[in-house]
Write a protein that holds these residues in place. Structure first.
Motif, PDB file in Angstrom:
ATOM      1  N   THR A  74     -60.561 -82.192 -20.143  1.00  0.00           N
ATOM      2  CA  THR A  74     -60.130 -83.581 -19.982  1.00  0.00           C
ATOM      3  C   THR A  74     -58.979 -83.754 -18.996  1.00  0.00           C
ATOM      4  OG1 THR A  74     -58.643 -83.331 -21.867  1.00  0.00           O
ATOM      5  CG2 THR A  74     -60.862 -84.189 -22.300  1.00  0.00           C
ATOM      6  N   ARG A  75     -58.436 -82.676 -18.467  1.00  0.00           N
ATOM      7  CA  ARG A  75     -57.258 -82.773 -17.597  1.00  0.00           C
ATOM      8  C   ARG A  75     -57.510 -83.648 -16.368  1.00  0.00           C
ATOM      9  NH1 ARG A  75     -52.462 -80.424 -16.344  1.00  0.00           N
ATOM     10  NH2 ARG A  75     -52.038 -80.023 -14.145  1.00  0.00           N
ATOM     11  N   VAL A  76     -58.544 -83.347 -15.598  1.00  0.00           N
ATOM     12  CA  VAL A  76     -58.816 -84.089 -14.366  1.00  0.00           C
ATOM     13  C   VAL A  76     -59.209 -85.537 -14.655  1.00  0.00           C
ATOM     14  CG1 VAL A  76     -60.302 -84.202 -12.332  1.00  0.00           C
ATOM     15  CG2 VAL A  76     -59.326 -82.021 -13.041  1.00  0.00           C
ATOM     16  N   PRO A  77     -60.127 -85.798 -15.606  1.00  0.00           N
ATOM     17  CA  PRO A  77     -60.456 -87.205 -15.870  1.00  0.00           C
ATOM     18  C   PRO A  77     -59.266 -88.045 -16.344  1.00  0.00           C
ATOM     19  CG  PRO A  77     -62.120 -85.786 -16.841  1.00  0.00           C
ATOM     20  CD  PRO A  77     -61.024 -84.906 -16.346  1.00  0.00           C
ATOM     21  N   VAL A  78     -58.357 -87.435 -17.094  1.00  0.00           N
ATOM     22  CA  VAL A  78     -57.194 -88.188 -17.565  1.00  0.00           C
ATOM     23  C   VAL A  78     -56.261 -88.505 -16.402  1.00  0.00           C
ATOM     24  CG1 VAL A  78     -55.086 -88.012 -18.955  1.00  0.00           C
ATOM     25  CG2 VAL A  78     -57.280 -87.409 -19.946  1.00  0.00           C
ATOM     26  N   ILE A  79     -56.012 -87.549 -15.533  1.00  0.00           N
ATOM     27  CA  ILE A  79     -55.120 -87.784 -14.401  1.00  0.00           C
ATOM     28  C   ILE A  79     -55.718 -88.816 -13.445  1.00  0.00           C
ATOM     29  CG2 ILE A  79     -54.080 -86.737 -12.356  1.00  0.00           C
ATOM     30  CD1 ILE A  79     -53.701 -84.187 -14.001  1.00  0.00           C
ATOM     31  N   VAL A  80     -57.001 -88.695 -13.161  1.00  0.00           N
ATOM     32  CA  VAL A  80     -57.644 -89.597 -12.204  1.00  0.00           C
ATOM     33  C   VAL A  80     -57.988 -90.937 -12.851  1.00  0.00           C
ATOM     34  CG1 VAL A  80     -59.663 -89.912 -10.723  1.00  0.00           C
ATOM     35  CG2 VAL A  80     -58.540 -87.706 -10.813  1.00  0.00           C
ATOM     36  N   GLY A  81     -58.310 -90.956 -14.113  1.00  0.00           N
ATOM     37  CA  GLY A  81     -58.851 -92.156 -14.729  1.00  0.00           C
ATOM     38  C   GLY A  81     -57.901 -93.076 -15.454  1.00  0.00           C
ATOM     39  N   THR A  82     -56.691 -92.652 -15.761  1.00  0.00           N
ATOM     40  CA  THR A  82     -55.799 -93.499 -16.544  1.00  0.00           C
ATOM     41  C   THR A  82     -55.367 -94.766 -15.796  1.00  0.00           C
ATOM     42  OG1 THR A  82     -55.042 -91.591 -17.806  1.00  0.00           O
ATOM     43  CG2 THR A  82     -53.666 -93.544 -17.888  1.00  0.00           C
ATOM     44  N   PRO A  83     -54.826 -94.691 -14.566  1.00  0.00           N
ATOM     45  CA  PRO A  83     -54.454 -95.937 -13.880  1.00  0.00           C
ATOM     46  C   PRO A  83     -55.638 -96.881 -13.630  1.00  0.00           C
ATOM     47  CG  PRO A  83     -53.334 -94.100 -12.857  1.00  0.00           C
ATOM     48  CD  PRO A  83     -54.329 -93.528 -13.818  1.00  0.00           C
ATOM     49  N   PRO A  84     -56.816 -96.380 -13.198  1.00  0.00           N
ATOM     50  CA  PRO A  84     -57.930 -97.323 -13.043  1.00  0.00           C
ATOM     51  C   PRO A  84     -58.365 -97.965 -14.365  1.00  0.00           C
ATOM     52  CG  PRO A  84     -58.397 -95.319 -11.834  1.00  0.00           C
ATOM     53  CD  PRO A  84     -57.158 -95.079 -12.640  1.00  0.00           C
ATOM     54  N   ALA A  85     -58.266 -97.222 -15.455  1.00  0.00           N
ATOM     55  CA  ALA A  85     -58.638 -97.793 -16.762  1.00  0.00           C
ATOM     56  C   ALA A  85     -57.673 -98.904 -17.154  1.00  0.00           C
ATOM     57  CB  ALA A  85     -58.658 -96.700 -17.822  1.00  0.00           C
ATOM     58  N   LEU A  86     -56.385 -98.707 -16.905  1.00  0.00           N
ATOM     59  CA  LEU A  86     -55.407 -99.754 -17.200  1.00  0.00           C
ATOM     60  C   LEU A  86     -55.631-100.972 -16.308  1.00  0.00           C
ATOM     61  CD1 LEU A  86     -52.184 -97.591 -17.678  1.00  0.00           C
ATOM     62  CD2 LEU A  86     -53.540 -98.734 -19.439  1.00  0.00           C
ATOM     63  N   LEU A  87     -55.947-100.733 -15.044  1.00  0.00           N
ATOM     64  CA  LEU A  87     -56.249-101.849 -14.144  1.00  0.00           C
ATOM     65  C   LEU A  87     -57.534-102.557 -14.545  1.00  0.00           C
ATOM     66  CD1 LEU A  87     -55.266-100.577 -10.617  1.00  0.00           C
ATOM     67  CD2 LEU A  87     -54.359-102.534 -11.799  1.00  0.00           C
ATOM     68  N   ALA A  88     -58.503-101.819 -15.035  1.00  0.00           N
ATOM     69  CA  ALA A  88     -59.753-102.433 -15.479  1.00  0.00           C
ATOM     70  C   ALA A  88     -59.494-103.367 -16.664  1.00  0.00           C
ATOM     71  CB  ALA A  88     -60.771-101.362 -15.843  1.00  0.00           C
ATOM     72  N   LEU A  89     -58.577-102.992 -17.549  1.00  0.00           N
ATOM     73  CA  LEU A  89     -58.215-103.885 -18.650  1.00  0.00           C
ATOM     74  C   LEU A  89     -57.574-105.163 -18.121  1.00  0.00           C
ATOM     75  CD1 LEU A  89     -56.793-101.383 -21.287  1.00  0.00           C
ATOM     76  CD2 LEU A  89     -58.931-102.662 -21.395  1.00  0.00           C
ATOM     77  N   GLY A  90     -56.694-105.014 -17.130  1.00  0.00           N
ATOM     78  CA  GLY A  90     -56.086-106.190 -16.509  1.00  0.00           C
ATOM     79  C   GLY A  90     -57.104-107.044 -15.785  1.00  0.00           C
TER      80      GLY A  90
END
Length: 101
Positions: A74-90
């Motif tokens: 999960t290391r790479v998906p968490v690093i790459v995916g956390t900011p886009p996921a937060l932006l997707a919520l916004g």
């Protein structure tokens, strides 16, 4: 990535580009719904959040520390995916507001 020798700056750059892509979603939906100006404003607002979310990621990602262990899948998906996921919520919140308006 089975070791922690991965290039974190490359992962953050990928996160930045994916986040910018997510920031354009309200604009595209606004064009489709005849609210191009509102969608453009929403995309600009999200676009201004992108550098903040990507730059501050080492601080707020501490809540996900167990997912960042060396050798974890999960290391790479968490690093790459956390900011886009937060932006997707916004973006989702802005799209709901645009739909109601």
């Amino acid at each position: 990535m089975s070791n922690c020798g991965d290039d974190v700056s490359m992962l953050w750059s990928a996160s930045l580009f994916v986040s910018l892509g997510v920031a354009f979603v309200p604009f595209l939906f606004g064009l489709r719904g005849g609210q191009g100006a509102l969608g453009c404003g929403a995309s600009v607002a999200l676009g201004l959040l992108v550098p903040i979310l990507v730059t501050l990621e080492p601080f707020y990602i501490s809540a996900l520390r167990p997912l960042l262990d060396c050798g974890s899948v999960t290391r790479v998906p968490v690093i790459v995916g956390t900011p886009p996921a937060l932006l997707a919520l916004g973006a989702l919140a802005l799209l709901v507001l645009m739909h109601r308006g």
